[in-house]
Design an enzyme around this catalytic site. Structure first.
Site, PDB file in Angstrom:
ATOM      1  N   LYS A 264       0.858  -1.188   0.000  1.00  0.00           N
ATOM      2  CA  LYS A 264       0.000   0.000   0.000  1.00  0.00           C
ATOM      3  C   LYS A 264       0.892   1.235   0.000  1.00  0.00           C
ATOM      4  CE  LYS A 264      -3.314   2.579   2.900  1.00  0.00           C
ATOM      5  NZ  LYS A 264      -4.216   2.580   4.082  1.00  0.00           N
ATOM      6  N   ASP A 269      -2.542  10.181   3.647  1.00  0.00           N
ATOM      7  CA  ASP A 269      -3.945   9.804   3.821  1.00  0.00           C
ATOM      8  C   ASP A 269      -4.664  10.851   4.662  1.00  0.00           C
ATOM      9  OD1 ASP A 269      -6.372   8.588   4.014  1.00  0.00           O
ATOM     10  OD2 ASP A 269      -5.693   6.890   5.244  1.00  0.00           O
ATOM     11  N   LYS A 276     -10.197  12.981   7.841  1.00  0.00           N
ATOM     12  CA  LYS A 276      -9.781  12.583   9.187  1.00  0.00           C
ATOM     13  C   LYS A 276      -9.717  13.813  10.080  1.00  0.00           C
ATOM     14  CE  LYS A 276      -6.607   8.768   7.993  1.00  0.00           C
ATOM     15  NZ  LYS A 276      -7.293   7.656   8.649  1.00  0.00           N
ATOM     16  N   ASP A 287       1.492   6.295   5.495  1.00  0.00           N
ATOM     17  CA  ASP A 287       0.535   5.358   4.890  1.00  0.00           C
ATOM     18  C   ASP A 287       1.084   4.690   3.620  1.00  0.00           C
ATOM     19  OD1 ASP A 287      -1.873   4.174   5.493  1.00  0.00           O
ATOM     20  OD2 ASP A 287      -3.074   5.537   4.251  1.00  0.00           O
ATOM     21  N   ASP A 346     -12.108   7.208   3.394  1.00  0.00           N
ATOM     22  CA  ASP A 346     -10.933   6.956   4.227  1.00  0.00           C
ATOM     23  C   ASP A 346     -10.552   5.468   4.257  1.00  0.00           C
ATOM     24  OD1 ASP A 346      -8.823   7.534   5.857  1.00  0.00           O
ATOM     25  OD2 ASP A 346     -10.016   7.802   7.684  1.00  0.00           O
ATOM     26  N   GLU A 348      -9.410   3.751   1.933  1.00  0.00           N
ATOM     27  CA  GLU A 348      -8.877   3.833   0.572  1.00  0.00           C
ATOM     28  C   GLU A 348      -7.827   2.779   0.278  1.00  0.00           C
ATOM     29  OE1 GLU A 348      -7.654   5.429   3.050  1.00  0.00           O
ATOM     30  OE2 GLU A 348      -5.526   5.012   2.756  1.00  0.00           O
ATOM     31  N   ARG A 350      -7.797  -0.387   0.817  1.00  0.00           N
ATOM     32  CA  ARG A 350      -8.379  -1.585   0.202  1.00  0.00           C
ATOM     33  C   ARG A 350      -8.775  -1.329  -1.257  1.00  0.00           C
ATOM     34  NH1 ARG A 350     -12.695  -2.009   4.922  1.00  0.00           N
ATOM     35  NH2 ARG A 350     -10.858  -1.195   5.987  1.00  0.00           N
TER      36      ARG A 350
HETATM   37  N1  BES Z   1      -4.394   4.557   6.798  1.00  0.00           N
HETATM   38  C1  BES Z   1      -5.532   4.289   7.586  1.00  0.00           C
HETATM   39  C2  BES Z   1      -5.277   3.264   8.684  1.00  0.00           C
HETATM   40  C3  BES Z   1      -4.346   3.681   9.794  1.00  0.00           C
HETATM   41  C4  BES Z   1      -4.844   4.213  10.966  1.00  0.00           C
HETATM   42  C5  BES Z   1      -2.995   3.467   9.678  1.00  0.00           C
HETATM   43  C6  BES Z   1      -3.976   4.566  11.997  1.00  0.00           C
HETATM   44  C7  BES Z   1      -2.123   3.810  10.691  1.00  0.00           C
HETATM   45  C8  BES Z   1      -2.614   4.357  11.854  1.00  0.00           C
HETATM   46  C9  BES Z   1      -6.643   3.725   6.706  1.00  0.00           C
HETATM   47  O1  BES Z   1      -6.674   4.159   5.388  1.00  0.00           O
HETATM   48  C10 BES Z   1      -7.937   4.136   7.316  1.00  0.00           C
HETATM   49  O2  BES Z   1      -8.172   5.293   7.452  1.00  0.00           O
HETATM   50  N2  BES Z   1      -8.763   3.155   7.662  1.00  0.00           N
HETATM   51  C11 BES Z   1     -10.022   3.409   8.261  1.00  0.00           C
HETATM   52  C12 BES Z   1     -10.977   2.357   7.742  1.00  0.00           C
HETATM   53  C13 BES Z   1     -12.422   2.591   8.138  1.00  0.00           C
HETATM   54  C14 BES Z   1     -12.945   3.855   7.506  1.00  0.00           C
HETATM   55  C15 BES Z   1     -13.229   1.393   7.697  1.00  0.00           C
HETATM   56  C16 BES Z   1      -9.884   3.302   9.771  1.00  0.00           C
HETATM   57  O3  BES Z   1      -9.126   2.452  10.251  1.00  0.00           O
HETATM   58  O4  BES Z   1     -10.496   4.104  10.462  1.00  0.00           O
HETATM   59 ZN    ZN Z   2      -4.810   4.728   4.620  1.00  0.00          ZN
HETATM   60 ZN    ZN Z   3      -7.700   6.042   5.169  1.00  0.00          ZN
END
Ligand code: BES
Ligand code: ZN
Ligand code: ZN
Length: 497
Positions: A264, A269, A276, A287, A346, A348, A350
């Site tokens: 990834k 992000d 966020k 990220d 967010d 993203e 996946r």
């Molecule tokens: N890049 C983030 C995940 C992340 C969070 C990495 C904290 C490192 C530290 C990812 O893209 C994300 O935002 N995921 C969301 C998914 C949700 C919207 C289903 C999350 O974990 O809140």
């Molecule tokens: Zn991310």
């Molecule tokens: Zn994200």
């Protein structure tokens, strides 16, 4: 070893035999239960160890003690480092303890030190672990900073003192150098500010490893459209710098297996339109840690030369809001033709991985491993030291867990509960990109989503959202990008070959 002695982060590591050694400061290790004894010093050090013990040195892990020896030892000063209990000893103990040496020496104003390599169980492995602990502890990301006025001069030379300067010792130092260099590259890529390390720059960094036997191709713009990379295009739509897919192939002359590594590579992000909050965004330059880890691995393959074909796929985009950004409710079509309703921009990772995984799978490798900072839920479940592992290949998971034990990078398996798949059902597309139940089992849901795009063959997903970044200084990693799980992947590839 003369000219081939490795230097990194301003540090040079070399080795000499005990017989030839002459110096002024010697670093020696000791176990907690072995009283009084200093590893590898023999009878001369008996009295010395007894003195240290009577003055309160317990040899607890990473405990230090400074002595001025009298008598036969050809050293003016001895620095003792504890290894803790013998029963808990492993390679990670060595990495963690040896990392103490650098700050200790710096505070004493020493720039060159000699270290008695303990060689307790596995000679070559122990030298490698010492080398990694030293190089990785010396790592600094200070290129955007003026040098501090009163900073002590860093240690520039460590000499490992061994019984016998044999090929295991030389190999250990060399491998320690390669593993550390690969990790250092990943850390540098992660730590670079996100407007600099944007999709264009990250792809350019990938092109730097473009030398035999590695070939690198970058797809962007029209290429991605023609290929049908709807996920990468959708996520990248809001960014000022267009997204990329990078394909790397390392092809040794004889390859026993083909392994695909999918990373990834979200260079920042922000969450996109599902923005966020400010605090959660502070570290989101990390990220792209999955892509950085894959590049770290590729950077040393020509030197390590494992007999495995390795294919790398980096799914690179910046996830930004803006007039052209994808919107909650949009539907994307991934490379494999499946459609995704984007309910939260967010989630993203996946989306870009849906394309990269299905593209990787279309080339029929023997196994696919994806590496992604995928879910905040993984940080909640496993914390900042442990990555989540999921997949359909128990054999690959076992091999990765075991490689992780040796490298000191912790992994823990989570189940891909198939009953949870229905949470990903969409009313208008094949899938939606988030689960239904207020984030319940978020890491597993992420894994289940990816599984839909990973094909039918062996596949394993590493959620490194926790361990990719450290918000405090660790024994051999300063605050920032860690380079996790570069060293585990290198070991895994070598063990396959
Ligand atoms: N890049 C983030 C995940 C992340 C969070 C990495 C904290 C490192 C530290 C990812 O893209 C994300 O935002 N995921 C969301 C998914 C949700 C919207 C289903 C999350 O974990 O809140
Ligand atoms: Zn991310
Ligand atoms: Zn994200």
């Amino acid at each position: 070893m003369n000219n081939s002695e490795p230097t990194m982060a301003g540090l040079k590591i070399s080795a000499t035999s005990l017989k030839k050694w002459k110096g002024d400061t010697l670093v020696v290790f000791a176990f907690q239960e072995e009283s009084p004894k200093l590893l590898g010093l023999g009878k001369e050090a008996f009295a010395l160890a007894a003195t240290a013990r009577s003055d309160g040195f317990k040899a607890r892990e990473r405990e230090t003690f400074i002595l001025r020896p009298v008598g036969k030892l050809p050293a003016e000063r001895v620095l003792l480092i504890g290894l803790g209990k013998k029963t808990g000893y492993n390679l990670e103990t060595l990495r963690r303890s040896v990392s103490k040496v650098l700050t200790l020496a710096e505070n004493l104003g020493l720039t060159s030190i000699s270290l008695r390599a303990p060689m307790i169980k596995r000679g070559m492995e122990e030298v490698q672990a010492l080398t990694e602990g030293l190089f990785l502890a010396a790592y600094k990301f200070d290129r955007h900073q003026a040098p501090a006025d009163e900073a002590p001069k860093p240690v520039s030379e460590v000499m490992l003192i061994v019984d016998d300067l044999n090929s295991d010792v030389k190999k250990g130092i060399e491998r320690g150098e390669f593993f550390s260099a690969a990790t250092t590259l990943a850390r540098d890529l992660i730590n670079e500010p996100p407007s600099r390390m944007n999709p264009e720059r990250l792809a350019a960094e990938a092109l730097k490893v473009n030398q035999s036997p590695i070939s690198v191709k970058v797809y962007e713009g029209k290429d991605l459209e023609k290929m049908g990379m709807g996920g990468i295009i959708g996520v990248g739509a809001g960014g000022a710098v267009p997204p990329r897919l990078v394909e790397l192939i390392y092809k040794p002359s004889k390859a026993r297996k083909i392994v695909a590594l999918v990373g990834k590579g979200i260079t920042f992000d922000s969450g996109g339109l599902s923005l966020k909050p400010a605090q959660s965004m502070e570290t989101m330059k990390d990220d792209m840690s999955g892509a950085a880890a894959v590049l770290g691995v590729f950077s040393v393959l020509p030197k390590l030369r494992p007999n495995v074909e390795v294919r790398g796929y980096l799914a690179i985009a910046e996830n930004m809001p803006g007039g052209r950004a994808q919107k909650p409710g949009d539907v994307l079509k991934a490379f494999n033709g499946k459609t995704i309703e984007v309910l939260n921009t967010d989630a993203e990772g996946r989306l870009v991985l849906a394309d990269a995984l299905s593209y990787a799978a279309s080339k029929k490798p023997d196994v696919i491993i994806d590496i992604a900072t995928l879910t905040g839920a993984a940080v909640v479940a496993l914390g900042h030291l442990v990555a989540g592992v999921m997949g359909n290949s128990p054999e690959t998971i076992r091999a990765l867990l075991s490689a992780g034990k040796d490298s000191g990078e912790q992994l823990w398996e989570l189940p891909l509960v198939k009953e949870y798949k229905q949470d990903l059902k969409s009313k208008i597309a094949d899938f939606k990109n988030i689960g239904g139940r207020r984030g319940e089992a978020g890491t597993i849901i992420g894994g289940l989503f990816l599984q839909e795009f990973a094909g039918e063959g062996p596949w394993v997903h590493l959620d490194i959202a926790g361990p990719s970044w450290s918000d405090s200084d660790q024994p051999y990693c300063p605050t920032g990008g860690t380079g996790f799980p570069v060293r585990t992947l290198l070991r895994y590839l070598e063990n396959l070959a």
